[in-house]
Design a protein around this motif. Sequence first.
Motif, PDB file in Angstrom:
ATOM      1  N   ALA A  39       0.828  -1.210   0.000  1.00  8.44           N
ATOM      2  CA  ALA A  39       0.000   0.000   0.000  1.00  8.44           C
ATOM      3  C   ALA A  39       0.863   1.260   0.000  1.00  8.44           C
ATOM      4  O   ALA A  39       0.518   2.260  -0.655  1.00  8.44           O
ATOM      5  CB  ALA A  39      -0.929  -0.003   1.205  1.00  8.44           C
ATOM      6  N   ILE A  40       1.980   1.216   0.716  1.00  9.03           N
ATOM      7  CA  ILE A  40       2.879   2.372   0.767  1.00  9.03           C
ATOM      8  C   ILE A  40       3.408   2.720  -0.622  1.00  9.03           C
ATOM      9  O   ILE A  40       3.575   3.892  -0.969  1.00  9.03           O
ATOM     10  CB  ILE A  40       4.022   2.102   1.773  1.00  9.03           C
ATOM     11  CG1 ILE A  40       3.475   2.130   3.209  1.00  9.03           C
ATOM     12  CG2 ILE A  40       5.158   3.117   1.616  1.00  9.03           C
ATOM     13  CD1 ILE A  40       4.429   1.587   4.251  1.00  9.03           C
ATOM     14  N   GLY A  41       3.652   1.691  -1.436  1.00 11.54           N
ATOM     15  CA  GLY A  41       4.076   1.946  -2.810  1.00 11.54           C
ATOM     16  C   GLY A  41       2.916   2.253  -3.733  1.00 11.54           C
ATOM     17  O   GLY A  41       2.988   3.155  -4.575  1.00 11.54           O
ATOM     18  N   LEU A  42       1.808   1.517  -3.565  1.00 10.70           N
ATOM     19  CA  LEU A  42       0.634   1.713  -4.417  1.00 10.70           C
ATOM     20  C   LEU A  42       0.083   3.136  -4.347  1.00 10.70           C
ATOM     21  O   LEU A  42      -0.518   3.612  -5.310  1.00 10.70           O
ATOM     22  CB  LEU A  42      -0.475   0.735  -4.018  1.00 10.70           C
ATOM     23  CG  LEU A  42      -0.494  -0.654  -4.647  1.00 10.70           C
ATOM     24  CD1 LEU A  42      -1.656  -1.462  -4.078  1.00 10.70           C
ATOM     25  CD2 LEU A  42      -0.588  -0.587  -6.161  1.00 10.70           C
ATOM     26  N   ILE A 101      -2.076 -17.010  12.932  1.00 12.87           N
ATOM     27  CA  ILE A 101      -1.023 -16.202  13.542  1.00 12.87           C
ATOM     28  C   ILE A 101      -1.014 -14.816  12.900  1.00 12.87           C
ATOM     29  O   ILE A 101      -1.825 -14.511  12.031  1.00 12.87           O
ATOM     30  CB  ILE A 101       0.350 -16.894  13.422  1.00 12.87           C
ATOM     31  CG1 ILE A 101       0.721 -17.119  11.951  1.00 12.87           C
ATOM     32  CG2 ILE A 101       0.345 -18.213  14.202  1.00 12.87           C
ATOM     33  CD1 ILE A 101       2.122 -17.675  11.740  1.00 12.87           C
ATOM     34  N   ILE A 102      -0.098 -13.971  13.340  1.00  8.68           N
ATOM     35  CA  ILE A 102      -0.089 -12.564  12.935  1.00  8.68           C
ATOM     36  C   ILE A 102       1.267 -12.191  12.343  1.00  8.68           C
ATOM     37  O   ILE A 102       2.169 -13.032  12.261  1.00  8.68           O
ATOM     38  CB  ILE A 102      -0.422 -11.652  14.139  1.00  8.68           C
ATOM     39  CG1 ILE A 102       0.594 -11.876  15.276  1.00  8.68           C
ATOM     40  CG2 ILE A 102      -1.849 -11.908  14.613  1.00  8.68           C
ATOM     41  CD1 ILE A 102       0.407 -10.956  16.482  1.00  8.68           C
ATOM     42  N   GLN A 103       1.396 -10.934  11.935  1.00  8.23           N
ATOM     43  CA  GLN A 103       2.666 -10.389  11.454  1.00  8.23           C
ATOM     44  C   GLN A 103       2.842  -8.962  11.968  1.00  8.23           C
ATOM     45  O   GLN A 103       1.905  -8.378  12.534  1.00  8.23           O
ATOM     46  CB  GLN A 103       2.726 -10.428   9.919  1.00  8.23           C
ATOM     47  CG  GLN A 103       3.144 -11.774   9.365  1.00  8.23           C
ATOM     48  CD  GLN A 103       3.402 -11.735   7.868  1.00  8.23           C
ATOM     49  OE1 GLN A 103       2.739 -11.048   7.118  1.00  8.23           O
ATOM     50  NE2 GLN A 103       4.378 -12.510   7.414  1.00  8.23           N
ATOM     51  N   PRO A 104       4.031  -8.371  11.786  1.00 11.86           N
ATOM     52  CA  PRO A 104       4.307  -7.054  12.368  1.00 11.86           C
ATOM     53  C   PRO A 104       3.297  -5.968  11.961  1.00 11.86           C
ATOM     54  O   PRO A 104       2.829  -5.931  10.823  1.00 11.86           O
ATOM     55  CB  PRO A 104       5.711  -6.735  11.848  1.00 11.86           C
ATOM     56  CG  PRO A 104       6.348  -8.073  11.680  1.00 11.86           C
ATOM     57  CD  PRO A 104       5.249  -8.953  11.171  1.00 11.86           C
ATOM     58  N   PRO A 105       2.975  -5.076  12.905  1.00  9.08           N
ATOM     59  CA  PRO A 105       1.912  -4.083  12.718  1.00  9.08           C
ATOM     60  C   PRO A 105       2.365  -2.814  12.003  1.00  9.08           C
ATOM     61  O   PRO A 105       2.487  -1.741  12.608  1.00  9.08           O
ATOM     62  CB  PRO A 105       1.474  -3.784  14.157  1.00  9.08           C
ATOM     63  CG  PRO A 105       2.730  -3.966  14.963  1.00  9.08           C
ATOM     64  CD  PRO A 105       3.479  -5.084  14.298  1.00  9.08           C
ATOM     65  N   VAL A 106       2.553  -2.916  10.703  1.00  9.04           N
ATOM     66  CA  VAL A 106       2.919  -1.758   9.885  1.00  9.04           C
ATOM     67  C   VAL A 106       1.669  -1.036   9.373  1.00  9.04           C
ATOM     68  O   VAL A 106       1.760   0.017   8.748  1.00  9.04           O
ATOM     69  CB  VAL A 106       3.784  -2.196   8.674  1.00  9.04           C
ATOM     70  CG1 VAL A 106       4.505  -1.018   8.052  1.00  9.04           C
ATOM     71  CG2 VAL A 106       4.777  -3.267   9.050  1.00  9.04           C
ATOM     72  N   HIS A 107       0.507  -1.572   9.657  1.00  5.71           N
ATOM     73  CA  HIS A 107      -0.716  -1.196   8.969  1.00  5.71           C
ATOM     74  C   HIS A 107      -1.169   0.242   9.216  1.00  5.71           C
ATOM     75  O   HIS A 107      -1.601   0.932   8.283  1.00  5.71           O
ATOM     76  CB  HIS A 107      -1.812  -2.183   9.354  1.00  5.71           C
ATOM     77  CG  HIS A 107      -1.358  -3.603   9.274  1.00  5.71           C
ATOM     78  ND1 HIS A 107      -0.742  -4.243  10.342  1.00  5.71           N
ATOM     79  CD2 HIS A 107      -1.356  -4.489   8.247  1.00  5.71           C
ATOM     80  CE1 HIS A 107      -0.418  -5.479   9.981  1.00  5.71           C
ATOM     81  NE2 HIS A 107      -0.770  -5.650   8.715  1.00  5.71           N
ATOM     82  N   ALA A 108      -1.100   0.705  10.451  1.00  8.26           N
ATOM     83  CA  ALA A 108      -1.539   2.078  10.732  1.00  8.26           C
ATOM     84  C   ALA A 108      -0.625   3.094  10.057  1.00  8.26           C
ATOM     85  O   ALA A 108      -1.089   4.124   9.549  1.00  8.26           O
ATOM     86  CB  ALA A 108      -1.598   2.328  12.236  1.00  8.26           C
ATOM     87  N   LEU A 109       0.670   2.810  10.050  1.00  3.07           N
ATOM     88  CA  LEU A 109       1.603   3.680   9.335  1.00  3.07           C
ATOM     89  C   LEU A 109       1.259   3.709   7.852  1.00  3.07           C
ATOM     90  O   LEU A 109       1.218   4.778   7.227  1.00  3.07           O
ATOM     91  CB  LEU A 109       3.038   3.194   9.543  1.00  3.07           C
ATOM     92  CG  LEU A 109       4.131   3.937   8.769  1.00  3.07           C
ATOM     93  CD1 LEU A 109       4.159   5.410   9.134  1.00  3.07           C
ATOM     94  CD2 LEU A 109       5.494   3.288   9.028  1.00  3.07           C
ATOM     95  N   ASP A 412       8.109   3.945  -3.799  1.00  8.65           N
ATOM     96  CA  ASP A 412       8.052   4.972  -2.762  1.00  8.65           C
ATOM     97  C   ASP A 412       9.343   5.776  -2.697  1.00  8.65           C
ATOM     98  O   ASP A 412       9.310   7.018  -2.616  1.00  8.65           O
ATOM     99  CB  ASP A 412       7.774   4.333  -1.400  1.00  8.65           C
ATOM    100  CG  ASP A 412       7.570   5.373  -0.310  1.00  8.65           C
ATOM    101  OD1 ASP A 412       6.598   6.129  -0.384  1.00  8.65           O
ATOM    102  OD2 ASP A 412       8.425   5.467   0.597  1.00  8.65           O
ATOM    103  N   LEU A 413      10.478   5.084  -2.759  1.00  3.57           N
ATOM    104  CA  LEU A 413      11.759   5.805  -2.667  1.00  3.57           C
ATOM    105  C   LEU A 413      12.035   6.630  -3.906  1.00  3.57           C
ATOM    106  O   LEU A 413      12.768   7.634  -3.834  1.00  3.57           O
ATOM    107  CB  LEU A 413      12.898   4.811  -2.407  1.00  3.57           C
ATOM    108  CG  LEU A 413      12.889   4.147  -1.024  1.00  3.57           C
ATOM    109  CD1 LEU A 413      14.015   3.148  -0.880  1.00  3.57           C
ATOM    110  CD2 LEU A 413      12.962   5.191   0.096  1.00  3.57           C
TER     111      LEU A 413
END
Length: 417
Positions: A39-42, A101-109, A412-413
């Motif tokens: 999403a950060i790139g999209l 299970i889960i993965q790291p919470p980058v989602h709000a950022l 993004d970069l």
Amino acid sequence: MSLRQAAEKVLLGNWTGHSTVPSRSLYPHQWSWDSAFIAIGLRHLSPRRAQVELESLLGSQWSDGRIPHISFSPAVARDAYFPGPDFWQATTTGGVETSGIIQPPVHALAAWLTHQADEQESVRRGFLPRVYPKLVAWHTYLRTRRDLGGRGLVAIVHPWESGMDNSPAWDAALARVTPAPLDSFTRRDTDHASPGDRPTDLDYGRYVQLAATYRDHAYDDATTPFQFALEDPAFNALLIASEHALADIAEALDLDPAHHLKAADELTAALGELFADGLFHARDLRGTPVTAGTISGLIPLIVPGLPQAAELLTTARGDRFGLGRVHLVPSYDLTGPAFERGRYWRGPSWFNTAWLIHRGLTTLGEQQHADQLRDDVLKLAESTDFAEYVDPYDGSPRGAQTFSWTAAVALDLLSCT
């Protein structure tokens, strides 16, 4: 074709209509932290599509607030990936089959950056009002049901939850686990990637056993006898960054951000307990101190106002991680006894973690190092056809290619000036 066009082609090619697969071959479903980076790139290609990416993922959220690490696509063969939906036996109230299970919470950022990409479109679609309560529920789950050590930090209960599956940081804890018999499951990952680049069969058997135990206890964090329970620096640092993002979202919605800032401060203070010898180390809640130095210990560079930032930056520049002297940032201490330059998270450099380190360097005002890292990401993304990860010494591609988050962070970069 320009790098931007090539990156856009990867993301368009991996788009399913409502979400993006990490890789058509190796990872044919929707993965949690992958979707956040995607999403950060999209947002540079289509802010609306970035919003849909995150909304799609949040559509698989459980009633307890957790965001599962895989949302399975019914359009994909049930045995195309292992462990698949038949193994996990987890279905949301909305009928979505997921992992447990889960993965790291980058989602709000990711949600906040997506909103900023086109605030008018975000407001028109009601994006923030829809995702904010779901993200709050996600963070509440983490800070309550996953504070297994009672010290205010989130614990992971499976190596896959870290996103850094076979990191040497997990070796001692995994050694306590009796692996599932090899004839009880069939791996699919080695059909699409070199076995020498992937976790060993022994480790995979342990992963399967840990997941099966959690499943057989109905994914109940209070009653599952976790053999593997560790407080991971990267996971908690990303939660801190996302609490700051939730504070920004709350302000945009005319809500009080104070409780998010308080949570971020509490987590930052608790994270400090994991710092020793210039690096953050995971804490094993069931065993001895973790001494392995990994990329997870550098990712707290993204935490605003981190008291240990200067020491951490010295470690990143030193012999152990060689920032600026090797490609990207290696996933494990270059001088460590378990270093393998080609095997998954035991040495190779990853594009998503490089993006996180770049963000930290930029926040710290270390622009020369940030620019050098950015240039390396872009050069390698182009030369490797957006590889999943690379050899830190020669930059050769490893794992899958046309990998979505590699294309996303490159896109993004490219927008950085």
